[in-house]
Design a protein around this motif. Sequence first.
Motif, PDB file in Angstrom:
ATOM      1  N   ASP A 256       0.838  -1.188   0.000  1.00  0.00           N
ATOM      2  CA  ASP A 256       0.000   0.000   0.000  1.00  0.00           C
ATOM      3  C   ASP A 256       0.886   1.256   0.000  1.00  0.00           C
ATOM      4  O   ASP A 256       2.117   1.169  -0.132  1.00  0.00           O
ATOM      5  CB  ASP A 256      -0.965  -0.009   1.197  1.00  0.00           C
ATOM      6  N   ASN A 260       3.235  -1.183   3.352  1.00  0.00           N
ATOM      7  CA  ASN A 260       2.804  -2.357   4.088  1.00  0.00           C
ATOM      8  C   ASN A 260       2.105  -3.324   3.141  1.00  0.00           C
ATOM      9  O   ASN A 260       1.643  -2.937   2.066  1.00  0.00           O
ATOM     10  CB  ASN A 260       1.873  -1.960   5.235  1.00  0.00           C
ATOM     11  N   SER A 275      -4.184  -4.003   5.743  1.00  0.00           N
ATOM     12  CA  SER A 275      -2.744  -4.149   5.512  1.00  0.00           C
ATOM     13  C   SER A 275      -2.097  -4.855   6.688  1.00  0.00           C
ATOM     14  O   SER A 275      -2.579  -4.782   7.830  1.00  0.00           O
ATOM     15  CB  SER A 275      -2.073  -2.787   5.309  1.00  0.00           C
ATOM     16  N   ARG A 277       1.522  -4.862   8.614  1.00  0.00           N
ATOM     17  CA  ARG A 277       2.745  -4.074   8.685  1.00  0.00           C
ATOM     18  C   ARG A 277       3.944  -4.904   8.234  1.00  0.00           C
ATOM     19  O   ARG A 277       4.175  -6.006   8.715  1.00  0.00           O
ATOM     20  CB  ARG A 277       2.970  -3.556  10.104  1.00  0.00           C
ATOM     21  N   THR A 325      -4.348  -1.449   9.716  1.00  0.00           N
ATOM     22  CA  THR A 325      -2.998  -1.960   9.505  1.00  0.00           C
ATOM     23  C   THR A 325      -2.655  -2.771  10.743  1.00  0.00           C
ATOM     24  O   THR A 325      -2.554  -2.217  11.848  1.00  0.00           O
ATOM     25  CB  THR A 325      -1.977  -0.827   9.308  1.00  0.00           C
TER      26      THR A 325
END
Length: 382
Positions: A256, A260, A275, A277, A325
Motif C-alpha cells: 500500500d 505495508n 494491511s 505491517r 494496519t
Amino acid sequence: MNAPRGEAGKQSDHTATDDGCAAAAAQDFATTTRRHLLASGLSLGGAATLAGFVPTLALAQTKPVEADELTPPAPRSIEVRARQIDHFDLRDRAHRQFGALQFRSGLILTSGFRGFGGLSALRLDPRGERFVAISDKATWFTGRIVYDGTALSGLADVEAAPLLGPDGMPLRSRKWYDSESLAFDGGTAYVGFERVNQIVKFDYGRDGIRARGQPIAVPPALRKLPNNKGIESLVMVPKPHPLAGTLIALSERGLDAERNTIGFLIGGKSPGQFSVRRTENYDIADAALLPGGELLILERKFSWFEGVHIRIRRIALSTIVPGATVDGPSIFEADLGNEIDNMEGLDVHIDAGGAIVLTMVSDDNFSMLQRTLLLQFTLEAD
C-alpha cells in the motif's frame, strides 16, 4: 476437509527408481553444500550459490521436466520417499526450543515422479493425518502422513492430479499456474493463482481432485497486484469468530502507500481491504488460524549476504477489519543454520494429546539445489 483415500502402506527408502536415486544424490549434494557454506561463513560467493533458494532466481537451476508427467491426464498414485530430520539446529543438535515453538520432527521428501515438488500450500485434516497440498505448477497432491508416535515417519496413499478448469482441462493449459494458496470452507476448496491474480473454487467435497474449478469474483484491487507478488495465502474464517465466512487473502508483496503488505477480506459481513505491517523486508508466504482465534503468518526473506530467513508472526484476528494496519510479535525465527528451505506452506492442528502442532512445507522450485521439507513444531503454552 476430506482427502481421497488410497491403498495404505508406509513408503520405503529401499525401492528407489533410477530417477529416485538421482534425486537422492542431488539432495545429498545440496545438504553437503549447505553445511559447507555454514561452516565457512556465508560470503558473497556463498550467497550466490544459494540463489536457488529465491523463487524468482531459481528458474536457472531447474531440473528438466516432461510435460506428460507435469500434467497427468488423471489422478495417479505416486511413491514419495522420506528421510527423517532428527534435529532442526545444524549448529547445536540438542537445541529444540525456537521462540515459542518446540521442534518435533521433520522429513526430507523425494519422489521418482518428476512432477513432485514446488509445494506452495498445505492443509491437514483435524487430526493432522490426511493432507491436501498444491504445487505452483497447478497440481494437487493428496495423501496421508504416517507417524511413529508423535514423530513424522513418511507419506502414504499419495496421489497427484492437475487442477482442472470449468471445461475439465488442466488450468495450466490456459497458462493459469503459480497456484500459491489454498483454503477450505467445508467441502469447498479455494485456490489462489498468483500471476493471474485470480481465486478459483472447487467442489472438493463432492469430486475431490477431479473437481472442476470456477473463478470467483474478487476485489478490483486484487486483480491489480504486482506480477509474481500477488495472492500468496488464503485462510477461511470459521464460526464462531466475528469474521466467520470471510476468506482472508494475503498478498506476497503487494504494497500500500505506506509500504505495508495488502490483504483482503472477501465475503462475510465486512468485506474490504486491510494491511499487514511489513518489517525487515519479510514477504508473506502463508497463514493459518490458531484455535483461539489468532492468525499465524509465515514470512520469508532473502539477502545476498545473509541467505534465507523465515519467521512466524502472531496477529489477533479481532484486529483485522477493513482499513486497519495490523501487526503482531514474532514467535519463531530461523535461518540457514537451521533445517529450512523455501518454506511456503503452513497449517495448524491439535494432536491426540491436546498439543497445538504447526506443520510447514517447502517449495523446492524444482531446483537441484533445494529440498522439499515437511517440518512439525509444537506451540508452547503462553
